[in-house]
Design a protein around this motif. Sequence first.
Motif, PDB file in Angstrom:
ATOM      1  N   THR A   1      -1.922   8.377  -4.187  1.00 31.45           N
ATOM      2  CA  THR A   1      -1.147   7.337  -4.872  1.00 31.45           C
ATOM      3  C   THR A   1      -1.897   6.019  -4.914  1.00 31.45           C
ATOM      4  O   THR A   1      -1.754   5.244  -5.855  1.00 31.45           O
ATOM      5  CB  THR A   1       0.203   7.120  -4.181  1.00 31.45           C
ATOM      6  OG1 THR A   1      -0.030   6.863  -2.803  1.00 31.45           O
ATOM      7  CG2 THR A   1       1.075   8.344  -4.306  1.00 31.45           C
TER       8      THR A   1
ATOM      9  N   ASP B   1       8.450  -1.381  10.196  1.00 36.08           N
ATOM     10  CA  ASP B   1       8.164  -0.698   8.934  1.00 36.08           C
ATOM     11  C   ASP B   1       6.710  -0.260   8.858  1.00 36.08           C
ATOM     12  O   ASP B   1       6.402   0.801   8.321  1.00 36.08           O
ATOM     13  CB  ASP B   1       8.455  -1.632   7.741  1.00 36.08           C
ATOM     14  CG  ASP B   1       9.910  -1.567   7.335  1.00 36.08           C
ATOM     15  OD1 ASP B   1      10.637  -0.757   7.940  1.00 36.08           O
ATOM     16  OD2 ASP B   1      10.316  -2.313   6.432  1.00 36.08           O
TER      17      ASP B   1
ATOM     18  N   THR C   1       4.715   6.708  -4.117  1.00 37.16           N
ATOM     19  CA  THR C   1       5.297   7.334  -2.938  1.00 37.16           C
ATOM     20  C   THR C   1       6.753   6.931  -2.822  1.00 37.16           C
ATOM     21  O   THR C   1       7.137   5.820  -3.186  1.00 37.16           O
ATOM     22  CB  THR C   1       4.555   6.927  -1.652  1.00 37.16           C
ATOM     23  OG1 THR C   1       4.290   5.536  -1.693  1.00 37.16           O
ATOM     24  CG2 THR C   1       3.274   7.694  -1.501  1.00 37.16           C
TER      25      THR C   1
ATOM     26  N   CYS D   1      -0.114   9.335   4.339  1.00 35.64           N
ATOM     27  CA  CYS D   1      -1.477   9.428   3.803  1.00 35.64           C
ATOM     28  C   CYS D   1      -1.623   8.503   2.606  1.00 35.64           C
ATOM     29  O   CYS D   1      -2.185   7.429   2.694  1.00 35.64           O
ATOM     30  CB  CYS D   1      -1.781  10.876   3.418  1.00 35.64           C
ATOM     31  SG  CYS D   1      -3.336  11.070   2.559  1.00 35.64           S
ATOM     32  N   GLY D   2      -1.112   8.919   1.463  1.00 30.63           N
ATOM     33  CA  GLY D   2      -1.128   8.028   0.291  1.00 30.63           C
ATOM     34  C   GLY D   2      -2.474   7.916  -0.401  1.00 30.63           C
ATOM     35  O   GLY D   2      -2.649   7.072  -1.275  1.00 30.63           O
TER      36      GLY D   2
ATOM     37  N   LEU E   1       5.711  -9.949   2.895  1.00 29.76           N
ATOM     38  CA  LEU E   1       6.038  -8.917   1.905  1.00 29.76           C
ATOM     39  C   LEU E   1       7.477  -8.427   2.057  1.00 29.76           C
ATOM     40  O   LEU E   1       7.906  -7.529   1.341  1.00 29.76           O
ATOM     41  CB  LEU E   1       5.085  -7.728   2.040  1.00 29.76           C
ATOM     42  CG  LEU E   1       3.618  -7.969   1.675  1.00 29.76           C
ATOM     43  CD1 LEU E   1       2.840  -6.659   1.732  1.00 29.76           C
ATOM     44  CD2 LEU E   1       3.488  -8.576   0.287  1.00 29.76           C
TER      45      LEU E   1
ATOM     46  N   HIS F   1       0.847  -1.190   0.000  1.00 28.46           N
ATOM     47  CA  HIS F   1       0.000   0.000   0.000  1.00 28.46           C
ATOM     48  C   HIS F   1       0.882   1.239   0.000  1.00 28.46           C
ATOM     49  O   HIS F   1       1.768   1.374   0.836  1.00 28.46           O
ATOM     50  CB  HIS F   1      -0.924  -0.001   1.215  1.00 28.46           C
ATOM     51  CG  HIS F   1      -2.016   1.009   1.112  1.00 28.46           C
ATOM     52  ND1 HIS F   1      -1.808   2.352   1.316  1.00 28.46           N
ATOM     53  CD2 HIS F   1      -3.334   0.878   0.791  1.00 28.46           C
ATOM     54  CE1 HIS F   1      -2.944   3.000   1.151  1.00 28.46           C
ATOM     55  NE2 HIS F   1      -3.885   2.132   0.826  1.00 28.46           N
ATOM     56  N   SER F   2       0.603   2.123  -0.938  1.00 25.49           N
ATOM     57  CA  SER F   2       1.486   3.271  -1.139  1.00 25.49           C
ATOM     58  C   SER F   2       1.422   4.271   0.011  1.00 25.49           C
ATOM     59  O   SER F   2       2.315   5.087   0.159  1.00 25.49           O
ATOM     60  CB  SER F   2       1.132   3.968  -2.448  1.00 25.49           C
ATOM     61  OG  SER F   2      -0.212   4.389  -2.403  1.00 25.49           O
ATOM     62  N   GLY F   3       0.364   4.209   0.817  1.00 24.72           N
ATOM     63  CA  GLY F   3       0.279   5.146   1.928  1.00 24.72           C
ATOM     64  C   GLY F   3       0.521   4.466   3.259  1.00 24.72           C
ATOM     65  O   GLY F   3       1.294   4.931   4.084  1.00 24.72           O
TER      66      GLY F   3
ATOM     67  N   LEU G   1       3.188  -6.972  -4.554  1.00 21.60           N
ATOM     68  CA  LEU G   1       4.378  -6.555  -3.818  1.00 21.60           C
ATOM     69  C   LEU G   1       4.648  -5.059  -3.963  1.00 21.60           C
ATOM     70  O   LEU G   1       5.300  -4.452  -3.137  1.00 21.60           O
ATOM     71  CB  LEU G   1       5.597  -7.349  -4.304  1.00 21.60           C
ATOM     72  CG  LEU G   1       6.875  -7.148  -3.492  1.00 21.60           C
ATOM     73  CD1 LEU G   1       6.739  -7.823  -2.132  1.00 21.60           C
ATOM     74  CD2 LEU G   1       8.090  -7.673  -4.229  1.00 21.60           C
ATOM     75  N   ARG G   2       4.168  -4.471  -5.036  1.00 18.18           N
ATOM     76  CA  ARG G   2       4.424  -3.047  -5.274  1.00 18.18           C
ATOM     77  C   ARG G   2       3.220  -2.457  -6.016  1.00 18.18           C
ATOM     78  O   ARG G   2       2.345  -3.190  -6.455  1.00 18.18           O
ATOM     79  CB  ARG G   2       5.701  -2.879  -6.095  1.00 18.18           C
ATOM     80  CG  ARG G   2       5.568  -3.535  -7.445  1.00 18.18           C
ATOM     81  CD  ARG G   2       6.749  -3.353  -8.358  1.00 18.18           C
ATOM     82  NE  ARG G   2       6.402  -3.944  -9.640  1.00 18.18           N
ATOM     83  CZ  ARG G   2       7.214  -4.688 -10.376  1.00 18.18           C
ATOM     84  NH1 ARG G   2       8.432  -4.949  -9.988  1.00 18.18           N
ATOM     85  NH2 ARG G   2       6.794  -5.169 -11.526  1.00 18.18           N
TER      86      ARG G   2
ATOM     87  N   HIS H   1      -2.018   5.840  10.153  1.00 23.56           N
ATOM     88  CA  HIS H   1      -1.673   4.617  10.892  1.00 23.56           C
ATOM     89  C   HIS H   1      -2.424   4.520  12.212  1.00 23.56           C
ATOM     90  O   HIS H   1      -2.906   3.450  12.587  1.00 23.56           O
ATOM     91  CB  HIS H   1      -0.164   4.572  11.137  1.00 23.56           C
ATOM     92  CG  HIS H   1       0.621   4.275   9.896  1.00 23.56           C
ATOM     93  ND1 HIS H   1       0.656   3.018   9.326  1.00 23.56           N
ATOM     94  CD2 HIS H   1       1.388   5.061   9.106  1.00 23.56           C
ATOM     95  CE1 HIS H   1       1.423   3.057   8.242  1.00 23.56           C
ATOM     96  NE2 HIS H   1       1.877   4.285   8.076  1.00 23.56           N
TER      97      HIS H   1
ATOM     98  N   LYS I   1      -6.064  -2.775   7.967  1.00 28.86           N
ATOM     99  CA  LYS I   1      -6.365  -1.742   6.974  1.00 28.86           C
ATOM    100  C   LYS I   1      -7.725  -1.974   6.317  1.00 28.86           C
ATOM    101  O   LYS I   1      -8.387  -1.037   5.875  1.00 28.86           O
ATOM    102  CB  LYS I   1      -5.244  -1.729   5.936  1.00 28.86           C
ATOM    103  CG  LYS I   1      -5.434  -0.799   4.752  1.00 28.86           C
ATOM    104  CD  LYS I   1      -5.126   0.634   5.117  1.00 28.86           C
ATOM    105  CE  LYS I   1      -5.173   1.547   3.900  1.00 28.86           C
ATOM    106  NZ  LYS I   1      -6.477   1.597   3.240  1.00 28.86           N
TER     107      LYS I   1
ATOM    108  N   GLY J   1       0.771  -1.090  -5.004  1.00 28.46           N
ATOM    109  CA  GLY J   1      -0.518  -1.294  -4.362  1.00 28.46           C
ATOM    110  C   GLY J   1      -1.101   0.020  -3.884  1.00 28.46           C
ATOM    111  O   GLY J   1      -0.417   1.026  -3.868  1.00 28.46           O
ATOM    112  N   PRO J   2      -2.371  -0.014  -3.513  1.00 26.89           N
ATOM    113  CA  PRO J   2      -3.248  -1.180  -3.424  1.00 26.89           C
ATOM    114  C   PRO J   2      -4.012  -1.503  -4.713  1.00 26.89           C
ATOM    115  O   PRO J   2      -4.730  -2.476  -4.745  1.00 26.89           O
ATOM    116  CB  PRO J   2      -4.249  -0.747  -2.348  1.00 26.89           C
ATOM    117  CG  PRO J   2      -4.348   0.732  -2.543  1.00 26.89           C
ATOM    118  CD  PRO J   2      -2.997   1.189  -2.971  1.00 26.89           C
TER     119      PRO J   2
ATOM    120  N   ARG K   1       1.778   1.483   3.609  1.00 24.61           N
ATOM    121  CA  ARG K   1       2.869   0.541   3.358  1.00 24.61           C
ATOM    122  C   ARG K   1       2.388  -0.885   3.132  1.00 24.61           C
ATOM    123  O   ARG K   1       2.958  -1.625   2.348  1.00 24.61           O
ATOM    124  CB  ARG K   1       3.911   0.561   4.483  1.00 24.61           C
ATOM    125  CG  ARG K   1       4.678   1.880   4.455  1.00 24.61           C
ATOM    126  CD  ARG K   1       5.556   2.054   5.659  1.00 24.61           C
ATOM    127  NE  ARG K   1       6.021   3.441   5.721  1.00 24.61           N
ATOM    128  CZ  ARG K   1       7.272   3.813   5.464  1.00 24.61           C
ATOM    129  NH1 ARG K   1       8.180   2.911   5.149  1.00 24.61           N
ATOM    130  NH2 ARG K   1       7.613   5.076   5.523  1.00 24.61           N
TER     131      ARG K   1
END
Lengths: 311, 586
Positions: B451, A283, B461, B447-448, A277, A190-192, A242-243, A218, A200, A245-246, A194
């Motif tokens: 993206t 992280d 990001t 936030c994201g 992952l 997930h780009s925001g 793996l990348r 978070h 989530k 996302g989402p 992680r």
Amino acid sequence: MHMKRRDFIKLGFGVGAAFSLDTLSGLFPAAVAEESTPAVGGKPALVAVRGGDRVAMLDAALAALGGIGAFVKPGQSVVIKPNCGWDKAPQMSANTHPSLVGHMVGLCKEAGASRVVVFDHTCDNWQRAYRNSGIQEAVEKNGGEMLSAADESMYRDHENPSARNLKKARVHAAILDSDVFINMPVLKHHSGARMTACMKNAMGLVWDRGFFHSHDLHQCIADAVLLRKPDLNVLDAFAPMLRNGPKGKDENDLISTRSLLVGTDIVAIDAAASKLLGNAEGDVRHIDLAAEMGLGEKDLTRVAIRRITLA
Amino acid sequence: MWRAVRITVAVAVMALFVFGFVNLSNREPGAWEHLVERLQLVPSLLGTWRGVAGAAAVAACLLALTLLFGRVYCSFICPLGILQDVVIRLRRGCDKLRGKKRSGAALRFAQPLPWLRYTILGIVVLSFFLCGTALVAWLDPYSIAARFMAAVVNPLAAGAQNLLEGEVETQPAWGRYGWLLLVVAGVILVPLALAWWRGRLYCNTVCPVGALLALLSRAPLFRLRMDPAGCVRCANCVRACKAQCIDLKNYRVDSTRCINCYDCVSACEHGLRPKWTLPFRRRAPQNAPAAPEKTAGAPSSSSRRAFLGLLACGASALAASGCRPAGSGGSGKPGELGENQGSAVSPPGSGSVPRFLDTCTACGLCITACPTRVLQPASWQYGLRGVMKPQLDFTVGFCNFDCNICGRVCPEGAIMPLDLAEKQRTQIALAEFHRERCIVQQHYTECGACTEHCPTKALATEEGQFPSCNPQLCLACNACVETCPQKAISLVGDESQGMHAQIDRTKCVACGKCARVCPSGAMTLQRLLIPVLTPELCIGCGACTYACPVRPKRAMELTPRLRHLPAEVRREAPAQNPVSAEDFPF
């Protein structure tokens, strides 16, 4: 009545002791290896299965937890919350795989559930996401119902006093009213946040997701566990993204792990998923925050894990 | 029998028409589903111009049909015509209930006003060559009726569904058109009110499609003819005629105004029938009572000549000046784009904003078909030419990556059908990231939202190192101030309280250099994900803007591409499993 049952599960008593390890391997001849840590007499808090197809892995994991009957009693109503947020085909792993959701609906009906409803507050258009994810068809074929989550009238104000930031939210009525809540996300980058997994997934329970983003994402994700703690978490980690996302770009974003994580400890399951992952500890901040708030155990050495590998 | 056929076809057309504008389940439109819209005259002509598959055949068929039978289109296919027929029927029902015989102007033969309709047609045609569909959009009968479906009928249906099935989806209070629905309703009220008053008056005086078809139906091969020998002058036909075009005195039916409803045929028991007739057989049959030579019912051929002359003059003038409809070729040079056109995003498949504004008649079919509702009718965003034409409004939704429905439903070629892969690399707008407004920058929390919605990963990001200064530890040594490439750090405070470094978060780019030079450990870093934009991958779908939670001004904004451009597509190598695929990493 259901509170009593839920407490019972939370405490993780070994009522299902009849399903001992030995008889289990007899039930599943395909299971080639099993191990559990640490040696706990009762049911594991986390069952990790790998190597089979999704449905077989779900069956194996549930058997290790005492069967679906340990979670769904006859006459109870069940809400299943998959990740169904995107207008993407099943093989893109952007949504929980329809075979898993459909199978779970069928199992709940077999266990005597009075009603099985499935919904997600989608990111893409809800009708397209429901349809193109394949989830709608799978759910309806197995006797479940897809509910809309696209209208605010579906939601009710819900106080969340123990939370740090998300003190109240408008929560989908099906979550508040159903006897059993089964959380069924898919594991993705997930780009925001992680990573997106079990915790989530709760963002799809509320009407105003923007609040999460603007009030420490978070922390709000950790807080959302308190809206209603799932009675069971099933994490589809068969081909995680793996990348990118989402949402994902294409199949190249996926890796093959052929895994399924099932359990009652939402923090433990996310902590384990994070390792799938390749994340280092710390992280994914919402895992740490949730552990800090006492919502579960992030230290996997202290979690009763049963590992099952199917041939 | 002819009338029954007409009513059957019209009912079927209207049913399909309504169905096409009410897609509450957001199903994928089938190939047949928007057939009725494709059968319309103006869309098929525009589609022919723009090379829409099948449009030329439809246009040719409609014109041939008119040459053969007259203005069949106006009663069988035109949705505004059918709606007017409904109103006329209501009027007749009302009159009957009130027990009064319809009297006065509406009943009688009316003198034609050919100069009026041909002048309007001439103006419309000229306006088309000068500024595209700006005027056509307001007078084309299909578009008038279609907008009514989109703005009024569609939200009514959605409301009815919510009543019946419970609230399943939030509906905007005023429907998809908002307050613009008042304008839509006002526009359709004109022909409908005229219909209540005097039948198909709009069709024969204002409607440019009616005028165009009138030009072609001066002598259809299969046309209505009266039989003077059998006629008993009961005038039933005249009373039935919605177009007021039956001249009983001279036993003539004005075929340029006749809209082929065949009501007169049903009303007449004495030989008023459509018959195969040689072209331009103008004289009444020999056995007819003597008719005046100059018949009042025939359209003035001089006005037709005037119109054709006007058309020819206009066309040659345009050809001579080398002026083409703006943007039809669309080389996209800024000078060619003109004024007041650039403030809105046009749908993928429209090619460029000028091309789009030249072609679209604002029927609203795409607006009702759009699953995310990002397509909204423009008010002034495109300028005067673009009122009611669809624009992408990213505060309402965003363009669904895996959807190309708008191009598939557009009957006019204003939005060309793009196959999905092509649509997914068409840049209709360009995202802009205003870092200083971003939540990550402002609050130091991840936030994201933008993206996660980005389908092409133009927006991804990356980790930044965001500094904070602990005033207790700060020596005010100025090291960070001097190091900062953004001049984002300054020393604040006074001598008595002690000075310390302060970071201007709107300027910081999270490079982390300040913390590395800090001798006292006062400056600490936080690793946070922040969006990074790769513009060449952006297709301008607006998902980032829609999702951005920052208000009132969002951190992600879009600039329209006046001319759509191809975006780059980057395929990444297959992802590698970061942990052993053989065992659990825990």
